[in-house]
Design an enzyme around this catalytic site. Structure first.
Site, PDB file in Angstrom:
ATOM      1  N   GLY A  12       0.794  -1.223   0.000  1.00 56.50           N
ATOM      2  CA  GLY A  12       0.000   0.000   0.000  1.00 56.50           C
ATOM      3  C   GLY A  12       0.828   1.275   0.000  1.00 56.50           C
ATOM      4  N   ASN A  14       1.755   3.003  -2.614  1.00 56.54           N
ATOM      5  CA  ASN A  14       1.123   3.958  -3.543  1.00 56.54           C
ATOM      6  C   ASN A  14      -0.149   4.537  -2.936  1.00 56.54           C
ATOM      7  OD1 ASN A  14       2.475   4.130  -6.354  1.00 56.54           O
ATOM      8  ND2 ASN A  14       2.629   1.972  -5.787  1.00 56.54           N
ATOM      9  N   LEU A  87      -8.870  -9.456 -10.698  1.00 58.33           N
ATOM     10  CA  LEU A  87      -9.474  -8.915 -11.922  1.00 58.33           C
ATOM     11  C   LEU A  87     -10.768  -8.175 -11.560  1.00 58.33           C
ATOM     12  CD1 LEU A  87      -9.297  -8.957 -15.084  1.00 58.33           C
ATOM     13  CD2 LEU A  87     -10.819 -10.936 -14.997  1.00 58.33           C
ATOM     14  N   ASN A 102      -5.622   2.308 -13.131  1.00 60.89           N
ATOM     15  CA  ASN A 102      -4.668   1.333 -12.571  1.00 60.89           C
ATOM     16  C   ASN A 102      -3.240   1.795 -12.821  1.00 60.89           C
ATOM     17  OD1 ASN A 102      -3.826  -1.207 -11.433  1.00 60.89           O
ATOM     18  ND2 ASN A 102      -3.391  -1.931 -13.506  1.00 60.89           N
ATOM     19  N   HIS A 104       0.636   0.079 -13.443  1.00 59.32           N
ATOM     20  CA  HIS A 104       1.349  -1.176 -13.720  1.00 59.32           C
ATOM     21  C   HIS A 104       2.853  -0.873 -13.741  1.00 59.32           C
ATOM     22  CE1 HIS A 104       1.685  -5.269 -15.185  1.00 59.32           C
ATOM     23  NE2 HIS A 104       2.613  -4.831 -16.009  1.00 59.32           N
ATOM     24  N   ASP A 145      -4.696  -5.379 -17.637  1.00 62.39           N
ATOM     25  CA  ASP A 145      -3.652  -4.492 -18.186  1.00 62.39           C
ATOM     26  C   ASP A 145      -3.854  -4.099 -19.645  1.00 62.39           C
ATOM     27  OD1 ASP A 145      -2.379  -4.727 -15.709  1.00 62.39           O
ATOM     28  OD2 ASP A 145      -1.299  -6.516 -16.345  1.00 62.39           O
ATOM     29  N   GLU A 174       6.502   5.546  -9.670  1.00 63.32           N
ATOM     30  CA  GLU A 174       5.095   5.406  -9.238  1.00 63.32           C
ATOM     31  C   GLU A 174       4.746   6.460  -8.202  1.00 63.32           C
ATOM     32  OE1 GLU A 174       4.052   0.797  -9.964  1.00 63.32           O
ATOM     33  OE2 GLU A 174       4.825   1.203  -7.978  1.00 63.32           O
TER      34      GLU A 174
HETATM   35  C1  GAR Z   1       2.982  -1.459  -7.536  1.00 64.72           C
HETATM   36  O1  GAR Z   1       4.298  -1.574  -8.013  1.00 64.72           O
HETATM   37  C2  GAR Z   1       2.021  -1.560  -8.694  1.00 64.72           C
HETATM   38  O2  GAR Z   1       2.511  -1.039  -9.883  1.00 64.72           O
HETATM   39  C3  GAR Z   1       1.857  -3.061  -8.784  1.00 64.72           C
HETATM   40  O3  GAR Z   1       1.770  -3.479  -7.445  1.00 64.72           O
HETATM   41  C4  GAR Z   1       2.621  -2.652  -6.661  1.00 64.72           C
HETATM   42  C5  GAR Z   1       1.907  -2.258  -5.395  1.00 64.72           C
HETATM   43  O4  GAR Z   1       2.797  -1.645  -4.514  1.00 64.72           O
HETATM   44  N1  GAR Z   1       0.691  -3.415  -9.554  1.00 64.72           N
HETATM   45  C6  GAR Z   1       0.699  -4.426 -10.415  1.00 64.72           C
HETATM   46  O5  GAR Z   1       1.645  -5.147 -10.583  1.00 64.72           O
HETATM   47  C7  GAR Z   1      -0.612  -4.590 -11.184  1.00 64.72           C
HETATM   48  N2  GAR Z   1      -0.475  -5.544 -12.249  1.00 64.72           N
HETATM   49  P1  GAR Z   1       2.267  -0.934  -3.209  1.00 64.72           P
HETATM   50  O6  GAR Z   1       1.338  -1.914  -2.512  1.00 64.72           O
HETATM   51  O7  GAR Z   1       3.499  -0.654  -2.419  1.00 64.72           O
HETATM   52  O8  GAR Z   1       1.554   0.318  -3.630  1.00 64.72           O
END
Ligand code: GAR
Length: 200
Positions: A12, A14, A87, A102, A104, A145, A174
């Site tokens: 979490g 982000n 999904l 989203n 990625h 995606d 990100e």
């Molecule tokens: C992030 O790097 C995001 O881009 C990825 O999960 C991570 C979550 O990090 N999402 C995917 O891979 C979606 N296909 P966080 O929990 O530290 O925010």
């Protein structure tokens, strides 16, 4: 006021950045945190910040539409996925058409699709010998995606990178861009009346 629900499954980081970015905003409010894991750190963040949280179970998410009622109750206009790994079901995509965003951790359309998340993505980038990676912020449709790309930012892949070092470089992008791009999308959405269910 545009109300956002942030969906997250993991650390979490982000989600936390997004919450901090919009704290005190007169135009954007994070009204709900949604997760599918009871040990997700994002639940702690929600509690700390006093934001309502919802823990989803698979059957209620896919077999019933109870989440629509919850989103409606919190007047949610926009869903932001921040490391949410299930999904999104078709009924939710339909109800939130162009209103689910989203992030990625790679340059889509490369290295996307089912099972491509977190370290799997970075491993694939390194295995393929790509010279650059980055982030993609995109709208969601019923496929993993594949929705319209709103923004991409790139970073180099270094010769001695491991999945962990590459992940760190991508994560910096990100954290730098996701909230900003959401804000920009909301501005455009307001201009085009995308968020017409706003209640306040
Ligand atoms: C992030 O790097 C995001 O881009 C990825 O999960 C991570 C979550 O990090 N999402 C995917 O891979 C979606 N296909 P966080 O929990 O530290 O925010």
């Amino acid at each position: 006021m545009v109300h956002i629900a942030v969906f997250a499954s993991g650390a979490g980081t982000n989600a936390r950045k997004i919450l901090t970015y919009f704290e005190g905003s007169p135009e954007v409010q994070i009204g709900l945190i949604v997760t599918n894991r009871k040990d997700a750190l994002v639940l702690r963040t929600a509690e700390e910040k006093g934001i309502p949280a919802l823990l989803l179970d698979r059957s209620s998410f896919y077999d019933s539409k109870t989440i629509l009622g919850v989103l409606g109750k919190h007047s949610i206009d926009l869903i932001v996925l921040a490391g949410f790994l299930w999904l999104i079901p078709a009924y939710l995509v339909k109800n939130y058409n162009r209103r689910i965003v989203n992030i990625h951790p790679a340059l889509l359309p490369k290295h996307g699709g089912k099972g491509m998340y977190g370290h799997h993505v970075h491993e694939a980038v390194l295995e393929e010998g790509d010279k650059e990676s980055g982030i993609t912020i995109h709208l969601i449709d019923e496929h993993y995606d594949r929705g319209q790309i709103l923004f991409q930012a790139k970073c180099p892949v270094e010769a001695n990178d491991t999945p962990e070092t590459l992940a760190q470089r991508v994560q910096q992008l990100e954290h730098l861009y996701y909230a900003q791009i959401i804000e920009q999308y909301i501005k455009e959405g307001n201009a085009s009346a995308l968020f017409k269910n706003q209640l306040s």
